[in-house]
Design a protein around this motif. Structure first.
Motif, PDB file in Angstrom:
ATOM      1  N   UNK A 118      43.449  26.981  20.483  1.00 46.17           N
ATOM      2  CA  UNK A 118      42.785  25.710  20.781  1.00 46.17           C
ATOM      3  C   UNK A 118      41.711  25.923  21.840  1.00 46.17           C
ATOM      4  N   UNK A 119      40.468  25.690  21.478  1.00 44.04           N
ATOM      5  CA  UNK A 119      39.334  25.987  22.356  1.00 44.04           C
ATOM      6  C   UNK A 119      39.392  25.220  23.675  1.00 44.04           C
ATOM      7  N   UNK A 120      39.795  23.962  23.619  1.00 43.40           N
ATOM      8  CA  UNK A 120      39.778  23.146  24.821  1.00 43.40           C
ATOM      9  C   UNK A 120      40.783  23.625  25.863  1.00 43.40           C
ATOM     10  N   UNK A 121      41.826  24.334  25.418  1.00 45.07           N
ATOM     11  CA  UNK A 121      42.842  24.795  26.348  1.00 45.07           C
ATOM     12  C   UNK A 121      42.255  25.760  27.380  1.00 45.07           C
ATOM     13  N   UNK A 122      41.316  26.613  26.936  1.00 50.98           N
ATOM     14  CA  UNK A 122      40.751  27.594  27.853  1.00 50.98           C
ATOM     15  C   UNK A 122      39.956  26.908  28.951  1.00 50.98           C
ATOM     16  N   UNK A 123      39.194  25.889  28.588  1.00 48.54           N
ATOM     17  CA  UNK A 123      38.421  25.163  29.597  1.00 48.54           C
ATOM     18  C   UNK A 123      39.351  24.471  30.594  1.00 48.54           C
ATOM     19  N   UNK A 124      40.397  23.844  30.074  1.00 40.59           N
ATOM     20  CA  UNK A 124      41.357  23.152  30.936  1.00 40.59           C
ATOM     21  C   UNK A 124      42.063  24.128  31.864  1.00 40.59           C
ATOM     22  N   UNK A 125      42.526  25.254  31.305  1.00 38.76           N
ATOM     23  CA  UNK A 125      43.224  26.261  32.102  1.00 38.76           C
ATOM     24  C   UNK A 125      42.308  26.834  33.173  1.00 38.76           C
ATOM     25  N   UNK A 126      41.066  27.120  32.800  1.00 39.25           N
ATOM     26  CA  UNK A 126      40.123  27.690  33.752  1.00 39.25           C
ATOM     27  C   UNK A 126      39.841  26.724  34.895  1.00 39.25           C
ATOM     28  N   UNK A 127      39.622  25.457  34.566  1.00 41.35           N
ATOM     29  CA  UNK A 127      39.359  24.453  35.602  1.00 41.35           C
ATOM     30  C   UNK A 127      40.540  24.333  36.562  1.00 41.35           C
ATOM     31  N   UNK A 128      41.755  24.367  35.983  1.00 42.85           N
ATOM     32  CA  UNK A 128      42.959  24.243  36.791  1.00 42.85           C
ATOM     33  C   UNK A 128      43.100  25.413  37.759  1.00 42.85           C
TER      34      UNK A 128
END
Length: 381
Positions: free
Chosen positions: A190-200
């Motif tokens: 899931x592409x959005x997971x990487x953005x969320x994880x990185x931001x976190x």
């Protein structure tokens, strides 16, 4: 003669089964899904994928479910532990569907309702170090394990190549082993997971932004003395200095390793041992250093470089052993001391070793739809 610890455990399991069996006799709740996390992932693993998939189907007009969350940490407090063995046990006994991510020994004395479906997702993926019935344990534990696994309706495996291993490790016929892929692997598609994880992660550790991140995640040893040497054998500061200023190192110790304290930033690494979501760490990290941990599978499925730091390989083989020849099987270079580790990490950063064969053996052709396939079989479309 049974020791005191075994007697206490047996008494707790008896109490647990009493409430569970009462619930089973009362009849199942068709909408109840029990998610039992004995491997502490805080429902960010395959159990979380199952819940998310069922909620997704509900939102699109499907049946609505009630989720019962039970995890090992419930046993850390007297009040929640009492609820664990009484109220939650009774509620779980009434669940139509139960999903596990580890062995659940409390099931040994339980008698599930015939309508209840119990699925073992397991917390590992593929086949690496031996587990389940393939390792030696005390007879009292093995008896409980056998009785608990007799209650399983299904066991999930990640590829056709490891199906036989999972059937033997859980002591179930092949017909119960579902080769649908590992639900936990869906997270990485899931592409959005990487953005969320990185931001976190960047919010917690702003120093990581724009850096090449190396995650060191060793497994536990069978004795505390060996565990205590894990960080003595890993010089994060020297590694970081050798790799240059564009690299940051994260250290995540196994939950069963209690001896070390690495919160001192001067060691050249960030301590992420208590970070709840290990999938996020695997997603944002660029390289893994491990020894014998199945976390290597989370990097293999992403085609990310892995370096295996096996400084005590012969001792570990004697204590646990593997399904295949370690030196020939692992999908990355093997280092046996700090100097060779630095060389291996440098080389892998510059030119990662291909892992197509390893990935295909352990995952077939992963596509991010393992959970959907599983739910279609266990619950229905």
């Amino acid at each position: 003669m049974a020791n005191l610890k075994d007697v206490v455990k047996s008494s707790i399991f008896s109490l647990y089964s009493l409430f569970f069996n009462v619930g089973a006799l009362l009849g199942v709740r068709e909408d109840r899904v029990g998610l039992v996390s004995m491997h502490n992932a805080h429902f960010s693993d395959g159990l979380g994928e199952v819940e998310a998939e069922l909620k997704y189907r509900t939102a699109r007009g499907g049946k609505e479910y009630e989720f019962l969350h039970i995890e090992r940490t419930d046993l850390d407090d007297i009040k929640t532990a009492l609820r664990f063995v009484t109220i939650d046990a009774l509620k779980l006994g009434r669940a139509k569907y139960i999903f596990l991510n580890d062995n659940f020994m409390a099931l040994a004395k339980c008698h599930p309702n015939q309508a209840t479906v119990i699925t073992q997702l397991w917390h590992g993926q593929g086949a690496f170090k031996k587990f389940g019935f393939d390792i030696t344990v005390p007879e009292t534990i093995r008896r409980r394990e056998v009785l608990a696994n007799e209650k399983l309706s299904y066991v999930v495996c990640s590829s056709s190549c490891v199906r036989d291993i999972y059937a033997k490790a859980f002591g179930v016929p092949q017909s119960k082993v579902l080769n649908v892929g590992s639900p936990n692997s869906d997270y990485y598609f899931r592409r959005l997971e990487k953005e969320t994880a990185r931001d976190h992660l960047y919010e917690l550790y702003p120093e990581l932004e724009g850096k090449y991140v190396v995650l060191y995640a060793p497994t536990f040893r069978e004795d505390s003395e060996a565990d205590s040497k894990i960080l003595d054998m890993f010089d994060a500061k020297a590694l970081r200095e050798a790799l240059g200023p564009d690299v940051e190192i994260l250290i995540r110790l196994h939950p069963q390793v209690h001896e070390a304290n690495i919160r001192d930033r001067s060691l050249g690494a960030f301590d992420v041992t208590d970070y709840d979501n290990v999938n996020e760490l695997c997603l944002i990290s660029d390289m893994l250093i491990t020894d014998y941990s199945s976390i290597c599978m989370d990097f293999a499925i992403q085609n990310k470089p892995i370096v295996f730091y096996a400084y005590d390989l012969e001792n570990y083989k004697g204590a646990r052993d593997f399904y295949f020849n370690y030196e020939e099987y692992v999908p990355g270079p093997i280092a046996h001391d700090q100097a060779s580790l630095i060389d291996a990490v440098k080389a892998s950063k510059a030119e990662p070793k291909p892992m197509d064969a390893f990935r295909r053996f352990n995952f077939d052709e992963p596509d991010g739809n393992a959970t959907s396939r599983l739910i279609d079989i266990v619950i229905g479309k």
